[in-house]
Write a protein that holds these residues in place. Structure first.
Motif, mmCIF file in Angstrom:
data_model
loop_
_atom_site.group_PDB
_atom_site.id
_atom_site.type_symbol
_atom_site.label_atom_id
_atom_site.label_comp_id
_atom_site.label_asym_id
_atom_site.label_seq_id
_atom_site.Cartn_x
_atom_site.Cartn_y
_atom_site.Cartn_z
ATOM 1 N N PHE A 85 0.822 -1.208 0.000
ATOM 2 C CA PHE A 85 0.000 0.000 0.000
ATOM 3 C C PHE A 85 0.855 1.257 0.000
ATOM 4 O O PHE A 85 2.047 1.245 0.349
ATOM 5 C CB PHE A 85 -0.913 0.013 1.223
ATOM 6 N N GLN A 86 0.201 2.337 -0.386
ATOM 7 C CA GLN A 86 0.719 3.686 -0.229
ATOM 8 C C GLN A 86 -0.340 4.528 0.449
ATOM 9 O O GLN A 86 -1.545 4.338 0.238
ATOM 10 C CB GLN A 86 1.073 4.298 -1.586
ATOM 11 N N ASN A 87 0.104 5.470 1.297
ATOM 12 C CA ASN A 87 -0.787 6.433 1.949
ATOM 13 C C ASN A 87 -1.937 5.765 2.695
ATOM 14 O O ASN A 87 -3.105 6.136 2.548
ATOM 15 C CB ASN A 87 -1.328 7.430 0.919
ATOM 16 N N SER A 88 -1.605 4.767 3.508
ATOM 17 C CA SER A 88 -2.553 4.136 4.436
ATOM 18 C C SER A 88 -3.772 3.530 3.753
ATOM 19 O O SER A 88 -4.873 3.505 4.327
ATOM 20 C CB SER A 88 -3.004 5.146 5.510
ATOM 21 N N ALA A 89 -3.614 3.060 2.526
ATOM 22 C CA ALA A 89 -4.726 2.446 1.814
ATOM 23 C C ALA A 89 -5.051 1.078 2.390
ATOM 24 O O ALA A 89 -4.251 0.476 3.113
ATOM 25 C CB ALA A 89 -4.406 2.337 0.326
#
Length: 256
Positions: A85-89
């Motif tokens: 993931f990126q940015n708390s996805a």
């Protein structure tokens, strides 16, 4: 949690047509919270599962993986869930395991194994959805929330036709980063509903430690689904980027 976390209707209808014939074949009577209960066992391995990134977790990006594995496993067939993931996805995984518009009481029982490290996991979510006889879908959703360090439950703060789905914090403590990694944890929860789709979240248990919630909230959504019983498992990432692997085994849901 937003409505975008739900499977699309065409996909749901197609999956339901394939599975409803087989759901009762593994149902076992006289177990769970009542002598009249029906229990569907080993849902993690007995039904097809699907996955999708959860748009409700924000602007981040998530990619999931999924497979059945014999190790680590308690039953011989655990389901492995992976997320990058990126940015708390977040990544949501789901399966249809039957249909029953009339049952009003449920217990959810699962074994969970978090592979080390757990530092990239924000939340672990455990859901069950039921379409009632009136066509509305009741959402029974519980998560171990690493931000608030509580067990959370959902409510529809709007109406079934114009839903506003929200997480509410209970007073029961939980943080997935505090769970011992590379070992199995026993998660159990119980809840019920009335004929309007108001859900009473009763108890949640982690490794035999029972915590009371006993909160009643509206949780009916007019989603246009066919009559199904559906379960979701979701992993939410924590931070700018990362990855995590979680296994579930011996997933059983009882109803009466």
């Amino acid at each position: 949690m937003k409505s975008t976390r739900f499977p699309s209707l065409p996909q749901l209808l197609t999956t339901a047509a394939i599975l409803l014939c087989c759901a009762t074949s593994i149902a076992a009577p006289k177990s769970g919270g009542s002598s009249n209960a029906t229990t569907v066992r080993n849902i993690q391995s007995s039904f097809p599962w699907y996955m999708t990134a959860d748009a409700a977790t924000g602007s981040g990006i998530a990619t999931g993986t999924m497979s059945l594995v014999s190790s680590p496993s308690l039953s011989g067939a655990a389901r492995e869930f992976g997320i990058s993931f990126q940015n708390s996805a977040g990544e949501r995984y789901w399966a249809i395991f039957g249909a029953d518009p009339s049952s009003t009481n449920f217990t959810y029982d699962v074994q969970v194994y978090i592979a080390a490290p757990s530092s990239d996991i924000a939340n672990l979510e455990f859901d069950m959805n039921q379409v009632m006889a009136n066509g509305e879908t009741v959402i029974f959703a519980v998560q171990c929330d690493g931000y608030s360090s509580t067990w959370d439950y959902t409510t529809n703060a709007g109406t079934p036709q114009n839903p506003v789905d929200q997480w509410l914090h209970s007073t029961a403590p939980c943080n997935p980063q505090n769970w011992t990694t590379n070992t199995w944890h026993h998660v159990q929860m119980s809840y019920s509903r009335d004929s309007y789709g108001n859900v009473t979240y009763k108890t949640v248990s982690l490794d035999g430690v029972v915590q009371k919630i006993y909160e009643t909230v509206p949780s009916a959504f007019a989603l246009g689904w066919s009559q199904v019983l559906l379960t979701n498992f979701q992993i939410d990432g924590l931070g700018g980027y990362g990855s995590a692997t979680v296994y579930i085994d011996s997933l059983a849901i009882s109803r009466w």
